[in-house]
Design a protein around this motif. Structure first.
Motif, PDB file in Angstrom:
ATOM      1  N   VAL A  55       0.836  -1.205   0.000  1.00  0.00           N
ATOM      2  CA  VAL A  55       0.000   0.000   0.000  1.00  0.00           C
ATOM      3  C   VAL A  55       0.870   1.254   0.000  1.00  0.00           C
ATOM      4  O   VAL A  55       0.638   2.195  -0.763  1.00  0.00           O
ATOM      5  CB  VAL A  55      -0.934  -0.002   1.225  1.00  0.00           C
ATOM      6  CG1 VAL A  55      -1.580   1.369   1.414  1.00  0.00           C
ATOM      7  CG2 VAL A  55      -2.010  -1.072   1.066  1.00  0.00           C
ATOM      8  N   GLN A  56       1.902   1.268   0.846  1.00  0.00           N
ATOM      9  CA  GLN A  56       2.773   2.434   0.928  1.00  0.00           C
ATOM     10  C   GLN A  56       3.565   2.639  -0.357  1.00  0.00           C
ATOM     11  O   GLN A  56       3.748   3.775  -0.808  1.00  0.00           O
ATOM     12  CB  GLN A  56       3.727   2.289   2.129  1.00  0.00           C
ATOM     13  CG  GLN A  56       3.024   2.198   3.478  1.00  0.00           C
ATOM     14  CD  GLN A  56       2.051   3.342   3.700  1.00  0.00           C
ATOM     15  OE1 GLN A  56       2.393   4.505   3.535  1.00  0.00           O
ATOM     16  NE2 GLN A  56       0.817   3.005   4.047  1.00  0.00           N
ATOM     17  N   LEU A  57       4.030   1.561  -0.947  1.00  0.00           N
ATOM     18  CA  LEU A  57       4.758   1.685  -2.210  1.00  0.00           C
ATOM     19  C   LEU A  57       3.849   2.199  -3.316  1.00  0.00           C
ATOM     20  O   LEU A  57       4.262   3.006  -4.152  1.00  0.00           O
ATOM     21  CB  LEU A  57       5.348   0.328  -2.600  1.00  0.00           C
ATOM     22  CG  LEU A  57       6.509  -0.167  -1.732  1.00  0.00           C
ATOM     23  CD1 LEU A  57       6.864  -1.595  -2.095  1.00  0.00           C
ATOM     24  CD2 LEU A  57       7.725   0.742  -1.892  1.00  0.00           C
ATOM     25  N   GLN A  58       2.594   1.763  -3.317  1.00  0.00           N
ATOM     26  CA  GLN A  58       1.641   2.237  -4.314  1.00  0.00           C
ATOM     27  C   GLN A  58       1.385   3.726  -4.145  1.00  0.00           C
ATOM     28  O   GLN A  58       1.365   4.489  -5.117  1.00  0.00           O
ATOM     29  CB  GLN A  58       0.332   1.457  -4.188  1.00  0.00           C
ATOM     30  CG  GLN A  58      -0.788   1.920  -5.113  1.00  0.00           C
ATOM     31  CD  GLN A  58      -0.500   1.649  -6.571  1.00  0.00           C
ATOM     32  OE1 GLN A  58       0.339   0.804  -6.878  1.00  0.00           O
ATOM     33  NE2 GLN A  58      -1.154   2.342  -7.468  1.00  0.00           N
ATOM     34  N   ALA A  77       9.174   3.233   7.107  1.00  0.00           N
ATOM     35  CA  ALA A  77       8.783   2.590   8.359  1.00  0.00           C
ATOM     36  C   ALA A  77       8.339   1.151   8.116  1.00  0.00           C
ATOM     37  O   ALA A  77       8.697   0.243   8.862  1.00  0.00           O
ATOM     38  CB  ALA A  77       7.649   3.387   9.024  1.00  0.00           C
ATOM     39  N   ALA A  78       7.536   0.932   7.058  1.00  0.00           N
ATOM     40  CA  ALA A  78       7.071  -0.424   6.755  1.00  0.00           C
ATOM     41  C   ALA A  78       8.235  -1.319   6.371  1.00  0.00           C
ATOM     42  O   ALA A  78       8.339  -2.469   6.818  1.00  0.00           O
ATOM     43  CB  ALA A  78       6.035  -0.385   5.623  1.00  0.00           C
ATOM     44  N   PRO A 117      11.913  -4.778  -2.036  1.00  0.00           N
ATOM     45  CA  PRO A 117      10.742  -3.936  -2.278  1.00  0.00           C
ATOM     46  C   PRO A 117      10.399  -3.822  -3.747  1.00  0.00           C
ATOM     47  O   PRO A 117       9.243  -3.587  -4.105  1.00  0.00           O
ATOM     48  CB  PRO A 117      11.153  -2.581  -1.673  1.00  0.00           C
ATOM     49  CG  PRO A 117      12.211  -2.916  -0.690  1.00  0.00           C
ATOM     50  CD  PRO A 117      12.943  -4.103  -1.257  1.00  0.00           C
ATOM     51  N   ARG A 118      11.348  -4.002  -4.641  1.00  0.00           N
ATOM     52  CA  ARG A 118      11.047  -3.886  -6.054  1.00  0.00           C
ATOM     53  C   ARG A 118      10.091  -4.989  -6.507  1.00  0.00           C
ATOM     54  O   ARG A 118       9.337  -4.810  -7.447  1.00  0.00           O
ATOM     55  CB  ARG A 118      12.343  -3.946  -6.884  1.00  0.00           C
ATOM     56  CG  ARG A 118      13.233  -2.716  -6.693  1.00  0.00           C
ATOM     57  CD  ARG A 118      14.550  -2.921  -7.413  1.00  0.00           C
ATOM     58  NE  ARG A 118      15.297  -4.040  -6.827  1.00  0.00           N
ATOM     59  CZ  ARG A 118      16.491  -4.427  -7.256  1.00  0.00           C
ATOM     60  NH1 ARG A 118      17.054  -3.807  -8.262  1.00  0.00           N
ATOM     61  NH2 ARG A 118      17.117  -5.435  -6.679  1.00  0.00           N
ATOM     62  N   GLY A 147       4.351  10.078   2.972  1.00  0.00           N
ATOM     63  CA  GLY A 147       4.351   8.804   2.255  1.00  0.00           C
ATOM     64  C   GLY A 147       5.720   8.165   2.259  1.00  0.00           C
ATOM     65  O   GLY A 147       5.852   6.948   2.438  1.00  0.00           O
ATOM     66  N   ASP A 148       6.777   8.967   2.084  1.00  0.00           N
ATOM     67  CA  ASP A 148       8.132   8.427   2.121  1.00  0.00           C
ATOM     68  C   ASP A 148       8.450   7.830   3.482  1.00  0.00           C
ATOM     69  O   ASP A 148       9.053   6.768   3.594  1.00  0.00           O
ATOM     70  CB  ASP A 148       9.152   9.523   1.785  1.00  0.00           C
ATOM     71  CG  ASP A 148       9.063   9.941   0.321  1.00  0.00           C
ATOM     72  OD1 ASP A 148       8.481   9.169  -0.465  1.00  0.00           O
ATOM     73  OD2 ASP A 148       9.571  11.027  -0.007  1.00  0.00           O
TER      74      ASP A 148
END
Length: 336
Positions: free
Chosen positions: A237-240, A297-298, A332-333, A291-292
């Motif tokens: 969700v955060q990456l999106q 954090a996640a 994360p990629r 958002g960053d």
């Protein structure tokens, strides 16, 4: 009897709309109730002009309109109730195979498709105002991943979920996901079956935004759900959101370039700072910064959880939500 053409003329079934459908061989067919017991079938009546549309089912020696099968006269049936009786199995079948599979799913779209459930599928039906309006099914930890495999699920999994069209946008998906998390509150990790549909992804996003304690427990998983088969949903969700608000300088974003110099009579006063109001620009920058931080954090939580497992510590002992030791942190990629 219908195939033999017994009787002088075919009987007629009257739909609630007043339309009449002849009970003849060309308008009836059998549907398998359970995928693992194909010998059990149910007889359905289809619209002769559209054989994909089921208008009635044969239950208890008579024909019932599809909507009538989903109704109940029992006032205690309200909210989410576990499927236990044979009659509830029929209701689950109607919701899954008839309502979703044939009536309320766009067959032209590359949409989710559910096979008939197993005879032992664990499910809950959502009852509202005397009618079944949705359901969700789960795979328990330790249950077999399939009929032809000895592999078992390593965590409870939120497998299939459906809400009827006219009952959507009322938070019922959130209600079912929350019920799933509460049902397995003792488990340190919970799964949602891969792939998550766009609609379900939004349900997960809203649920995790409102329930921070569940962010470390909820994973998108492929069976059987080993650590290499899990993606943290909150991190996704955060990456999106980070992709929706890319790092940029004021006046140089794609939006600013696209809108610069474009005005109309309804635009009101012209915008300064290359098409941006000062307060709006600050708000957008702050949102990007938040958002960053959320992404970091996640990702940091996952890294700390894996480090704790590799050091032989419990995750709870590392000051993190409870969970088993991880394999190396996911790239994360891969989540993007």
């Amino acid at each position: 009897m219908l195939e033999e053409g017994a009787g002088p003329s075919p009987e007629v079934f009257s739909l609630p709309t007043g339309e009449q459908v002849k009970l003849e061989a060309s308008s009836v067919c059998f549907c398998t109730v359970h995928r693992d017991e194909p010998q059990h079938k149910i007889l359905v009546l289809v619209n002769p002009q559209d054989t994909k549309t089921v208008v009635a089912v044969y239950v208890k020696q008579s024909w019932w309109a599809t909507e009538d099968v989903l109704r109940t006269s029992n006032p205690s049936r309200e909210g989410l109730m576990k499927v236990q009786s044979f009659g509830e199995r029929i209701v689950l079948f109607i919701l899954n195979v008839v309502i979703f599979g044939r009536l309320e799913r766009n067959l032209d779209d590359d949409d989710m498709f559910f096979l008939p459930h197993s005879v032992k599928e664990e499910a809950k039906i959502l009852w509202r105002d005397g009618a079944a309006v949705g359901f969700y099914t789960t795979k328990r930890k330790g249950s077999l991943c399939g009929d032809s495999t000895g592999t078992c699920y390593l965590l409870p999994v939120f497998d299939t979920v459906f809400v009827r069209r006219r009952h959507r946008r009322r938070g019922l998906g959130l209600t079912m996901l929350q019920d799933f998390c509460q049902t397995f509150r003792e488990d340190e990790a919970l799964g949602v079956s891969w792939p998550i549909s766009p609609a379900m992804y939004q349900v997960c996003r809203k649920f995790l935004a409102a329930h921070p304690a569940e962010r470390g427990r909820l994973w998108e998983v492929e069976p059987p759900g080993a650590w290499g088969q899990r993606d943290n949903i909150w991190l996704k969700v955060q990456l999106q959101q980070s992709r929706l608000h890319p790092d940029s300088h004021p006046g140089h974003s794609k939006e600013a370039v696209a809108t610069r110099g474009q005005t109309s009579q309804d635009d009101g006063p012209g915008l300064s700072h290359n098409g941006e109001d000062h307060k709006e620009r600050i708000s957008r920058d702050r949102e990007q910064t938040d958002g960053d931080h959320a992404v970091k954090a996640a990702a940091g939580w996952l890294a700390r959880a894996c480090w704790a497992g590799q050091e032989g510590r419990t995750v709870a002992g590392a000051g993190l939500p409870g969970g088993p030791a991880c394999s190396p942190a996911p790239d994360p990629r891969r989540l993007s």
